[in-house]
Design a protein around this motif. Structure first.
Motif, PDB file in Angstrom:
ATOM      1  N   MET A   1       0.844  -1.178   0.000  1.00  0.00           N
ATOM      2  CA  MET A   1       0.000   0.000   0.000  1.00  0.00           C
ATOM      3  C   MET A   1       0.888   1.240   0.000  1.00  0.00           C
ATOM      4  SD  MET A   1      -2.931   1.326   2.702  1.00  0.00           S
ATOM      5  CE  MET A   1      -2.971  -0.238   3.445  1.00  0.00           C
ATOM      6  N   SER A   2       0.415   2.269  -0.661  1.00  0.00           N
ATOM      7  CA  SER A   2       1.181   3.510  -0.701  1.00  0.00           C
ATOM      8  C   SER A   2       1.182   4.164   0.678  1.00  0.00           C
ATOM      9  CB  SER A   2       0.561   4.462  -1.728  1.00  0.00           C
ATOM     10  OG  SER A   2      -0.746   4.801  -1.329  1.00  0.00           O
ATOM     11  N   GLU A   3       2.042   5.140   0.828  1.00  0.00           N
ATOM     12  CA  GLU A   3       2.123   5.855   2.098  1.00  0.00           C
ATOM     13  C   GLU A   3       0.790   6.531   2.392  1.00  0.00           C
ATOM     14  OE1 GLU A   3       4.686   9.576   3.640  1.00  0.00           O
ATOM     15  OE2 GLU A   3       5.774   8.017   2.552  1.00  0.00           O
ATOM     16  N   LYS A  16     -11.015  -4.728   2.235  1.00  0.00           N
ATOM     17  CA  LYS A  16     -11.253  -3.820   1.115  1.00  0.00           C
ATOM     18  C   LYS A  16     -11.363  -2.359   1.517  1.00  0.00           C
ATOM     19  CE  LYS A  16     -13.732  -6.988  -1.904  1.00  0.00           C
ATOM     20  NZ  LYS A  16     -14.845  -7.070  -2.847  1.00  0.00           N
ATOM     21  N   VAL A  17     -11.854  -2.117   2.734  1.00  0.00           N
ATOM     22  CA  VAL A  17     -12.157  -0.744   3.124  1.00  0.00           C
ATOM     23  C   VAL A  17     -11.469  -0.350   4.428  1.00  0.00           C
ATOM     24  CG1 VAL A  17     -14.407  -0.787   1.992  1.00  0.00           C
ATOM     25  CG2 VAL A  17     -14.258  -1.309   4.433  1.00  0.00           C
ATOM     26  N   TYR A  75     -13.410   4.396   2.872  1.00  0.00           N
ATOM     27  CA  TYR A  75     -12.297   4.614   1.949  1.00  0.00           C
ATOM     28  C   TYR A  75     -11.800   3.265   1.440  1.00  0.00           C
ATOM     29  CZ  TYR A  75     -12.438   9.157   4.181  1.00  0.00           C
ATOM     30  OH  TYR A  75     -12.879  10.370   4.659  1.00  0.00           O
ATOM     31  N   VAL A  76     -11.449   3.220   0.153  1.00  0.00           N
ATOM     32  CA  VAL A  76     -10.868   1.999  -0.398  1.00  0.00           C
ATOM     33  C   VAL A  76      -9.505   1.811   0.253  1.00  0.00           C
ATOM     34  CG1 VAL A  76     -10.011   0.871  -2.488  1.00  0.00           C
ATOM     35  CG2 VAL A  76     -12.096   2.259  -2.582  1.00  0.00           C
ATOM     36  N   ARG A  77      -9.257   0.644   0.796  1.00  0.00           N
ATOM     37  CA  ARG A  77      -8.023   0.409   1.557  1.00  0.00           C
ATOM     38  C   ARG A  77      -6.758   0.653   0.722  1.00  0.00           C
ATOM     39  NH1 ARG A  77      -6.297  -4.915   5.112  1.00  0.00           N
ATOM     40  NH2 ARG A  77      -4.189  -4.194   5.505  1.00  0.00           N
TER      41      ARG A  77
END
Length: 197
Positions: A1-3, A16-17, A75-77
Protein backbone atom coordinates in the motif's frame (compact mmCIF):
# COMPACT_ATOMS: atom_id res chain seq x y z
CA UNK A 1 0.00 0.00 0.00
CA UNK A 2 1.18 3.51 -0.70
CA UNK A 3 2.12 5.85 2.10
CA UNK A 4 -0.96 6.99 4.00
CA UNK A 5 -2.45 10.40 3.50
CA UNK A 6 -1.55 12.62 6.46
CA UNK A 7 -5.25 13.45 6.87
CA UNK A 8 -6.61 9.90 6.79
CA UNK A 9 -6.63 8.44 10.27
CA UNK A 10 -8.04 4.89 10.02
CA UNK A 11 -10.28 3.77 12.85
CA UNK A 12 -11.19 0.34 11.46
CA UNK A 13 -9.51 -1.58 8.65
CA UNK A 14 -10.95 -4.45 6.65
CA UNK A 15 -9.72 -6.31 3.58
CA UNK A 16 -11.25 -3.82 1.11
CA UNK A 17 -12.16 -0.74 3.12
CA UNK A 18 -10.91 1.58 5.82
CA UNK A 19 -13.36 3.42 8.06
CA UNK A 20 -12.11 6.81 9.22
CA UNK A 21 -13.52 10.14 10.33
CA UNK A 22 -14.70 12.16 7.35
CA UNK A 23 -12.18 14.64 6.00
CA UNK A 24 -13.01 18.19 4.99
CA UNK A 25 -11.32 17.60 1.64
CA UNK A 26 -13.92 14.91 0.85
CA UNK A 27 -16.81 17.39 0.93
CA UNK A 28 -16.60 18.42 -2.77
CA UNK A 29 -16.59 14.73 -3.73
CA UNK A 30 -19.67 14.19 -1.56
CA UNK A 31 -21.44 17.03 -3.37
CA UNK A 32 -20.52 15.50 -6.74
CA UNK A 33 -21.91 12.12 -5.71
CA UNK A 34 -25.07 13.58 -4.22
CA UNK A 35 -26.01 15.13 -7.56
CA UNK A 36 -26.72 11.53 -8.70
CA UNK A 37 -30.51 11.05 -8.63
CA UNK A 38 -30.17 7.26 -8.52
CA UNK A 39 -28.10 7.50 -5.34
CA UNK A 40 -30.41 9.98 -3.62
CA UNK A 41 -33.42 7.82 -4.56
CA UNK A 42 -31.87 4.82 -2.78
CA UNK A 43 -31.46 7.05 0.28
CA UNK A 44 -35.04 8.32 0.25
CA UNK A 45 -34.27 11.85 -0.92
CA UNK A 46 -36.35 11.39 -4.08
CA UNK A 47 -35.40 13.87 -6.79
CA UNK A 48 -32.94 15.71 -4.55
CA UNK A 49 -29.51 16.91 -5.64
CA UNK A 50 -27.43 18.38 -2.84
CA UNK A 51 -25.13 21.38 -3.22
CA UNK A 52 -21.62 21.93 -1.95
CA UNK A 53 -23.11 24.15 0.78
CA UNK A 54 -25.50 21.34 1.79
CA UNK A 55 -22.61 18.91 2.10
CA UNK A 56 -20.47 21.42 4.00
CA UNK A 57 -23.32 21.82 6.51
CA UNK A 58 -23.62 18.02 6.78
CA UNK A 59 -19.88 17.72 7.37
CA UNK A 60 -20.00 20.34 10.12
CA UNK A 61 -22.88 18.54 11.83
CA UNK A 62 -21.23 15.08 11.85
CA UNK A 63 -17.60 16.08 12.40
CA UNK A 64 -18.24 16.89 16.05
CA UNK A 65 -18.30 14.01 18.52
CA UNK A 66 -21.72 13.08 19.86
CA UNK A 67 -22.85 10.32 22.24
CA UNK A 68 -25.91 9.76 20.03
CA UNK A 69 -24.15 9.37 16.67
CA UNK A 70 -20.92 7.97 15.23
CA UNK A 71 -20.12 8.75 11.58
CA UNK A 72 -17.27 7.37 9.46
CA UNK A 73 -16.19 7.80 5.88
CA UNK A 74 -15.63 4.70 3.78
CA UNK A 75 -12.30 4.61 1.95
CA UNK A 76 -10.87 2.00 -0.40
CA UNK A 77 -8.02 0.41 1.56
CA UNK A 78 -5.49 0.23 -1.29
CA UNK A 79 -6.01 3.72 -2.74
CA UNK A 80 -7.62 5.65 0.14
CA UNK A 81 -10.27 6.83 -2.32
CA UNK A 82 -13.34 8.19 -0.55
CA UNK A 83 -16.38 6.17 -1.68
CA UNK A 84 -19.08 6.69 0.94
CA UNK A 85 -20.12 7.07 4.51
CA UNK A 86 -21.98 5.28 7.26
CA UNK A 87 -23.22 5.99 10.73
CA UNK A 88 -24.84 4.67 13.84
CA UNK A 89 -27.48 7.21 14.86
CA UNK A 90 -30.08 7.49 17.56
CA UNK A 91 -27.73 5.61 19.88
CA UNK A 92 -29.51 4.78 23.13
CA UNK A 93 -26.84 3.72 25.61
CA UNK A 94 -29.35 2.71 28.27
CA UNK A 95 -31.08 0.19 26.02
CA UNK A 96 -28.13 -0.63 23.75
CA UNK A 97 -29.90 0.26 20.51
CA UNK A 98 -29.08 2.27 17.41
CA UNK A 99 -30.00 2.69 13.75
CA UNK A 100 -27.51 2.15 10.96
CA UNK A 101 -27.30 4.22 7.80
CA UNK A 102 -24.90 3.71 4.89
CA UNK A 103 -24.29 5.10 1.45
CA UNK A 104 -21.67 3.85 -0.95
CA UNK A 105 -21.66 7.05 -2.99
CA UNK A 106 -19.46 5.85 -5.83
CA UNK A 107 -21.41 3.83 -8.45
CA UNK A 108 -18.07 2.30 -9.49
CA UNK A 109 -18.03 0.54 -6.11
CA UNK A 110 -21.63 -0.70 -6.02
CA UNK A 111 -21.94 -4.48 -5.86
CA UNK A 112 -18.25 -5.03 -5.08
CA UNK A 113 -18.55 -5.99 -1.41
CA UNK A 114 -17.37 -2.60 -0.11
CA UNK A 115 -20.69 -1.77 1.52
CA UNK A 116 -21.18 -5.13 3.20
CA UNK A 117 -17.65 -5.06 4.61
CA UNK A 118 -18.13 -1.51 5.91
CA UNK A 119 -21.45 -2.50 7.52
CA UNK A 120 -19.84 -5.56 9.12
CA UNK A 121 -17.06 -3.45 10.62
CA UNK A 122 -19.51 -0.85 11.91
CA UNK A 123 -21.79 -3.47 13.47
CA UNK A 124 -18.86 -5.16 15.23
CA UNK A 125 -17.63 -1.74 16.42
CA UNK A 126 -21.09 -0.81 17.75
CA UNK A 127 -21.59 -4.11 19.54
CA UNK A 128 -18.11 -4.23 21.08
CA UNK A 129 -17.07 -0.65 21.80
CA UNK A 130 -20.48 0.98 22.28
CA UNK A 131 -22.12 -1.95 24.06
CA UNK A 132 -25.03 -2.11 21.62
CA UNK A 133 -27.35 -5.10 21.62
CA UNK A 134 -29.68 -4.29 18.71
CA UNK A 135 -28.97 -2.34 15.52
CA UNK A 136 -31.78 -1.74 13.07
CA UNK A 137 -32.01 -0.24 9.61
CA UNK A 138 -34.66 0.70 7.13
CA UNK A 139 -34.30 -0.05 3.40
CA UNK A 140 -36.64 0.25 0.43
CA UNK A 141 -37.74 -3.01 -1.19
CA UNK A 142 -36.43 -1.93 -4.62
CA UNK A 143 -32.88 -1.74 -3.18
CA UNK A 144 -32.27 -5.46 -3.67
CA UNK A 145 -28.49 -5.03 -3.73
CA UNK A 146 -28.61 -3.29 -0.36
CA UNK A 147 -30.85 -5.95 1.17
CA UNK A 148 -28.46 -8.69 0.01
CA UNK A 149 -25.50 -6.81 1.54
CA UNK A 150 -27.30 -6.48 4.89
CA UNK A 151 -28.28 -10.15 4.89
CA UNK A 152 -24.66 -11.10 4.13
CA UNK A 153 -23.62 -9.36 7.36
CA UNK A 154 -26.36 -11.07 9.39
CA UNK A 155 -29.29 -8.64 9.36
CA UNK A 156 -32.72 -10.23 9.11
CA UNK A 157 -36.02 -8.77 8.03
CA UNK A 158 -38.37 -8.13 10.94
CA UNK A 159 -41.19 -6.30 9.18
CA UNK A 160 -42.49 -4.33 6.25
CA UNK A 161 -44.56 -1.25 5.85
CA UNK A 162 -46.59 -2.08 2.77
CA UNK A 163 -46.54 0.44 -0.07
CA UNK A 164 -45.05 3.12 2.18
CA UNK A 165 -42.73 4.45 -0.53
CA UNK A 166 -43.92 6.01 -3.79
CA UNK A 167 -41.53 6.36 -6.69
CA UNK A 168 -43.11 7.70 -9.85
CA UNK A 169 -46.45 5.89 -10.08
CA UNK A 170 -45.21 2.76 -8.28
CA UNK A 171 -45.37 1.86 -4.62
CA UNK A 172 -42.77 -0.15 -2.73
CA UNK A 173 -42.50 -1.58 0.76
CA UNK A 174 -40.29 -0.10 3.42
CA UNK A 175 -38.32 -2.99 4.93
CA UNK A 176 -37.19 -3.00 8.56
CA UNK A 177 -34.16 -5.18 9.38
CA UNK A 178 -32.16 -5.82 12.55
CA UNK A 179 -29.12 -7.58 13.91
CA UNK A 180 -28.53 -8.50 17.54
CA UNK A 181 -25.31 -8.95 19.50
CA UNK A 182 -25.74 -12.71 19.77
CA UNK A 183 -25.36 -12.90 15.95
CA UNK A 184 -22.11 -10.90 15.80
CA UNK A 185 -18.56 -12.11 16.28
CA UNK A 186 -16.62 -9.27 17.91
CA UNK A 187 -13.26 -11.07 18.16
CA UNK A 188 -11.77 -8.73 15.54
CA UNK A 189 -12.67 -5.71 17.70
CA UNK A 190 -11.34 -7.34 20.87
CA UNK A 191 -8.08 -7.95 19.00
CA UNK A 192 -7.62 -4.17 18.62
CA UNK A 193 -7.00 -3.86 22.36
CA UNK A 194 -3.52 -5.31 22.94
CA UNK A 195 -3.90 -5.68 26.71
CA UNK A 196 -6.65 -8.23 26.10
CA UNK A 197 -4.44 -10.51 23.99
Amino acid sequence: MSERSPTLHPVLTGEKVVLARLRREDVPEMARYFANLELTTYLGAFGAAFSLQDEEAYFESVSKSSPEQVTFGIYVRETERFIGGLDLRGINHRHGTAELGISVHSPDHWGGGYGSEAVGLMVEYGMYFLGLYNIQLNVFAYNVRGIRAYEKVGFREIGRRTGAVRLGQERFDSVLMEITADRVDTARMRGLVRLLE
